[in-house]
Write a protein that holds these residues in place. Structure first.
Motif, short mmCIF file in Angstrom:
data_model
loop_
_atom_site.label_atom_id
_atom_site.label_comp_id
_atom_site.label_asym_id
_atom_site.label_seq_id
_atom_site.Cartn_x
_atom_site.Cartn_y
_atom_site.Cartn_z
N UNK A 67 8.03 2.36 -0.59
CA UNK A 67 9.27 1.74 -0.14
C UNK A 67 9.09 0.22 -0.10
N UNK A 68 10.02 -0.50 -0.73
CA UNK A 68 9.98 -1.95 -0.75
C UNK A 68 9.31 -2.55 -1.97
N UNK A 69 8.65 -1.74 -2.80
CA UNK A 69 7.98 -2.25 -3.99
C UNK A 69 8.99 -2.84 -4.97
N UNK A 70 8.66 -3.99 -5.55
CA UNK A 70 9.49 -4.62 -6.58
C UNK A 70 9.07 -4.07 -7.93
N UNK A 71 9.99 -3.42 -8.62
CA UNK A 71 9.69 -2.80 -9.91
C UNK A 71 10.76 -3.15 -10.92
N UNK A 101 7.50 -1.29 -14.86
CA UNK A 101 6.50 -2.32 -14.59
C UNK A 101 6.49 -2.62 -13.11
N UNK A 102 5.30 -2.77 -12.56
CA UNK A 102 5.15 -3.20 -11.19
C UNK A 102 5.18 -4.72 -11.20
N UNK A 108 0.22 -7.26 -2.44
CA UNK A 108 1.44 -7.02 -1.67
C UNK A 108 1.60 -5.56 -1.27
N UNK A 109 0.85 -4.68 -1.93
CA UNK A 109 0.93 -3.26 -1.62
C UNK A 109 -0.05 -2.95 -0.50
#
Length: 184
Positions: A67-71, A101-102, A108-109
Motif C-alpha cells: 500500500x502506497x507504493x508508486x508504480x 515498473x517500481x 522507500x519500501x
C-alpha cells in the motif's frame, strides 16, 4: 485497433494475490492516479482504477509492492460482466497489466529486504526477475551516493560520461547535411 493504458499512481491497498484452480497466480489491486487539474477548492482529485495482473508477474508485483507504493503500469482496458447472486448483471472495467515498473527506490519500501541497491526494477509478463541493467535511460545516475563531499566530482564525471555517449550533444561544430544524406 489500439487498446493501451499507461498509468502512474500509488497503490490504495496491498495487492491481493490468489491462485486459480489450475494454479495460475492472479493479483488484483487499485491504483490512485492524480488528475492533472485541481477542483474549485484547489484540491487535486484522483481516479481509483482497478487493475489485475497474472502469472509470475502477479507474484513479483505482490512481493515487491505494498500500500502506497508508486508504480507505473502498462496494459489494456478490459470490460467483463457477470450475473451476481441477486440475478443482476454486473459490469466490471479494469486494466489488465502486462508490464510494470517500481518507481521508487527500495529504501522507500519498509517491508522488504530483497534488493540492496536503490534501482527500481521493471517487470513484464515475460520476465520472472528484475532487470539487471542499472543504467538509467534518461542520462542521470541510477542511484546517488553520499561520499562526504565527492558528489560534485561524481556528478561532473557522470555528466562528462553522458555527454560522451550522447550523439546529439553540441560540441560547438555545425552539422553539414546535404539532400543526398536524407532518406526521403
Amino acid at each position: 485497433m489500439i487498446n493501451r493504458a499507461i498509468l502512474v499512481g500509488r497503490l490504495t491497498r496491498d495487492p491481493e494475490l490468489r491462485y486459480t484452480t489450475s494454479g495460475a497466480a492472479v493479483a488484483t489491486f487499485s491504483l490512485a492516479v492524480n488528475r492533472q487539474f485541481t477542483n474549485q477548492a484547489g484540491e487535486r482529485e484522483a481516479d481509483f482504477i482497478n487493475c489485475v495482473i497474472w502469472r509470475k508477474s502477479a507474484e513479483n508485483f505482490s512481493n515487491f509492492t505494498h500500500k502506497g507504493s508508486l508504480v507505473g503500469i502498462d496494459g489494456r482496458i478490459q470490460t467483463r460482466n457477470y450475473e451476481n447472486q441477486q440475478g443482476n448483471r454486473v459490469y466490471v472495467t479494469e486494466v489488465v497489466v502486462e508490464n510494470f515498473s517500481l518507481l521508487e527506490p527500495r529504501s522507500h519500501n519498509q517491508n522488504s529486504g530483497f534488493q540492496q541497491n536503490n534501482a527500481a526494477p521493471s517487470f513484464d509478463n515475460n520476465q520472472a526477475a528484475p532487470q539487471s541493467s542499472m543504467a538509467n535511460p534518461f542520462g542521470s545516475p541510477a542511484s546517488s551516493s553520499n561520499n562526504g563531499g565527492n558528489n560534485s566530482a561524481n556528478s561532473a564525471a557522470n555528466s562528462a560520461a553522458s555527454s560522451a555517449n550522447d550523439p546529439f550533444a553540441s560540441n560547438g561544430e555545425s552539422i553539414d547535411i546535404s539532400d543526398d544524406d536524407l532518406p526521403f
